[in-house]
Design a protein around this motif. Structure first.
Motif, PDB file in Angstrom:
ATOM      1  N   GLY A 243       0.822  -1.209   0.000  1.00  0.00           N
ATOM      2  CA  GLY A 243       0.000   0.000   0.000  1.00  0.00           C
ATOM      3  C   GLY A 243       0.855   1.258   0.000  1.00  0.00           C
ATOM      4  N   ILE A 244       0.380   2.285   0.702  1.00  0.00           N
ATOM      5  CA  ILE A 244       1.041   3.585   0.729  1.00  0.00           C
ATOM      6  C   ILE A 244       1.320   3.984   2.185  1.00  0.00           C
ATOM      7  CG2 ILE A 244       0.755   6.055   0.248  1.00  0.00           C
ATOM      8  CD1 ILE A 244      -0.854   5.365  -2.176  1.00  0.00           C
ATOM      9  N   ILE A 245       2.472   4.590   2.411  1.00  0.00           N
ATOM     10  CA  ILE A 245       2.803   5.158   3.713  1.00  0.00           C
ATOM     11  C   ILE A 245       2.981   6.664   3.534  1.00  0.00           C
ATOM     12  CG2 ILE A 245       4.424   5.199   5.640  1.00  0.00           C
ATOM     13  CD1 ILE A 245       5.234   2.374   4.950  1.00  0.00           C
TER      14      ILE A 245
ATOM     15  N   ASP B  62      -1.894   2.531   4.668  1.00  0.00           N
ATOM     16  CA  ASP B  62      -2.563   1.231   4.763  1.00  0.00           C
ATOM     17  C   ASP B  62      -1.583   0.054   4.794  1.00  0.00           C
ATOM     18  OD1 ASP B  62      -1.713   1.548   2.184  1.00  0.00           O
ATOM     19  OD2 ASP B  62      -3.707   1.449   1.274  1.00  0.00           O
ATOM     20  N   ASP B  63      -0.279   0.345   4.844  1.00  0.00           N
ATOM     21  CA  ASP B  63       0.727  -0.705   4.985  1.00  0.00           C
ATOM     22  C   ASP B  63       1.144  -0.772   6.450  1.00  0.00           C
ATOM     23  OD1 ASP B  63       2.817  -2.461   4.944  1.00  0.00           O
ATOM     24  OD2 ASP B  63       3.991  -1.418   3.410  1.00  0.00           O
ATOM     25  N   ILE B  64       0.445  -1.562   7.234  1.00  0.00           N
ATOM     26  CA  ILE B  64       0.666  -1.620   8.678  1.00  0.00           C
ATOM     27  C   ILE B  64       2.074  -2.110   9.003  1.00  0.00           C
ATOM     28  CG2 ILE B  64      -0.184  -2.528  10.863  1.00  0.00           C
ATOM     29  CD1 ILE B  64      -2.096  -0.648   9.390  1.00  0.00           C
ATOM     30  N   THR B  65       2.548  -3.143   8.277  1.00  0.00           N
ATOM     31  CA  THR B  65       3.891  -3.677   8.518  1.00  0.00           C
ATOM     32  C   THR B  65       4.952  -2.631   8.195  1.00  0.00           C
ATOM     33  OG1 THR B  65       3.118  -5.909   7.957  1.00  0.00           O
ATOM     34  CG2 THR B  65       5.495  -5.515   7.928  1.00  0.00           C
TER      35      THR B  65
ATOM     36  N   SER C  54       7.771  -0.833  10.705  1.00  0.00           N
ATOM     37  CA  SER C  54       9.212  -0.832  10.409  1.00  0.00           C
ATOM     38  C   SER C  54       9.763   0.586  10.385  1.00  0.00           C
ATOM     39  CB  SER C  54       9.470  -1.522   9.056  1.00  0.00           C
ATOM     40  OG  SER C  54       9.056  -2.867   9.090  1.00  0.00           O
ATOM     41  N   LEU C  55       8.990   1.511   9.824  1.00  0.00           N
ATOM     42  CA  LEU C  55       9.429   2.905   9.757  1.00  0.00           C
ATOM     43  C   LEU C  55       9.545   3.511  11.155  1.00  0.00           C
ATOM     44  CD1 LEU C  55      10.125   5.443   8.149  1.00  0.00           C
ATOM     45  CD2 LEU C  55       7.673   5.908   7.948  1.00  0.00           C
TER      46      LEU C  55
ATOM     47  N   SER D 228      13.023   5.575  15.413  1.00  0.00           N
ATOM     48  CA  SER D 228      13.355   5.541  16.841  1.00  0.00           C
ATOM     49  C   SER D 228      14.831   5.231  17.069  1.00  0.00           C
ATOM     50  CB  SER D 228      12.487   4.503  17.560  1.00  0.00           C
ATOM     51  OG  SER D 228      11.123   4.876  17.496  1.00  0.00           O
ATOM     52  N   HIS D 229      15.450   4.517  16.120  1.00  0.00           N
ATOM     53  CA  HIS D 229      16.873   4.224  16.226  1.00  0.00           C
ATOM     54  C   HIS D 229      17.719   5.438  15.831  1.00  0.00           C
ATOM     55  CE1 HIS D 229      16.007  -0.354  15.793  1.00  0.00           C
ATOM     56  NE2 HIS D 229      15.985   0.042  17.058  1.00  0.00           N
TER      57      HIS D 229
END
Length: 246
Positions: free
Chosen positions: A44-46, A60-63, A67-68, A73-74
């Motif tokens: 999907g799109i982020i 809509d790209d939950i995974t 990851s983002l 956070s790193h």
């Protein structure tokens, strides 16, 4: 995502990239919204919306979103604030089928600043008999409050498009506001008190049909005989753009 200590950094000595580097997964949406970045994935799109101390991530790209978040956070000290509920005075409530945007707290604070917390409500945002003319009424001794309230009302049209026209009218007298104009501004605030929890409703599963409506009066301004036009755009049942302009 809250970026911690965003305002505590000193002068920068290193170069700062103001555009996505070559090969970046994200690309800027357009020249008019440089804070919004888009990434198309297989799922999907982020969307990434970046402010000084806050970052909004949606799509809509939950995974991919998960990851983002981990990646950011790193790189920076960030805190995940969860689902968006309040941002820049916008109150967002949602369920599985829709989103609802209001500015109830913003209106309440505005009424307090104007000293109208206990005022009576009005069923209309303008008196139909009122005709604002530049030299009517007396000049306000201190126009500061008028200008502050008027600027706040302009920002309030983000979720209250129905007051766009009358706010456009009272904004024309910012240079030399008079008592009559202030009365009109108070009338708007009394109306807002009775419609504090009105807002914009966006359905998740809405048609993508674009609808546009426009109208204009003819020489409606009593001073310079200019016309006022207005328009609104709907994407399905969702209001996405509107304007009132002389």
């Amino acid at each position: 995502m809250d970026v911690k200590n965003a305002f505590l950094n000193g002068d920068l000595t290193e170069k700062v990239s103001m555009q996505p580097l070559p090969g970046s997964l994200f690309h800027s949406s357009n020249a008019y919204d440089s804070a919004l970045f888009i990434h198309q994935t297989e799922r999907g799109i982020i969307l990434l919306l970046i402010y000084v101390d806050d970052t909004i991530i949606t799509g809509d790209d939950i995974t991919g979103i998960s990851s983002l978040k981990k990646f950011l956070s790193h790189q920076f000290e960030m805190k995940d604030l969860g689902l968006l509920s309040y941002f820049l005075s916008l109150e967002i409530s949602h369920d599985l089928s829709s989103y609802f945007l209001t500015q109830a707290k913003y209106i309440s604070d505005l009424l307090t600043r104007a000293g109208l917390t206990d005022c009576k409500t009005s069923t209309t945002y303008v008196d139909p008999k009122t005709r604002l003319i530049p030299l009517d009424g007396h000049l306000l001794y201190d126009p500061t409050l008028y200008r502050q309230l008027d600027g706040s009302l302009v920002y309030l049209t983000i979720t209250c498009p129905n007051i766009s026209y009358v706010v456009h009218i009272v904004s024309q007298f910012m240079a030399a506001p008079r008592t009559l104009y202030y009365n009109a501004l108070v009338h708007i605030l009394r109306y807002l008190k009775g419609t504090m929890f009105h807002g914009l409703h966006y359905l998740v599963h809405s048609s993508l049909q674009l609808l546009a409506f426009c109208d204009a009066d003819w020489a409606g301004d009593p001073t310079d005989r200019h016309s006022t036009t207005g328009f609104c755009f709907f994407l399905g049942d969702s209001l996405i753009a509107w304007c009132s302009k002389k």
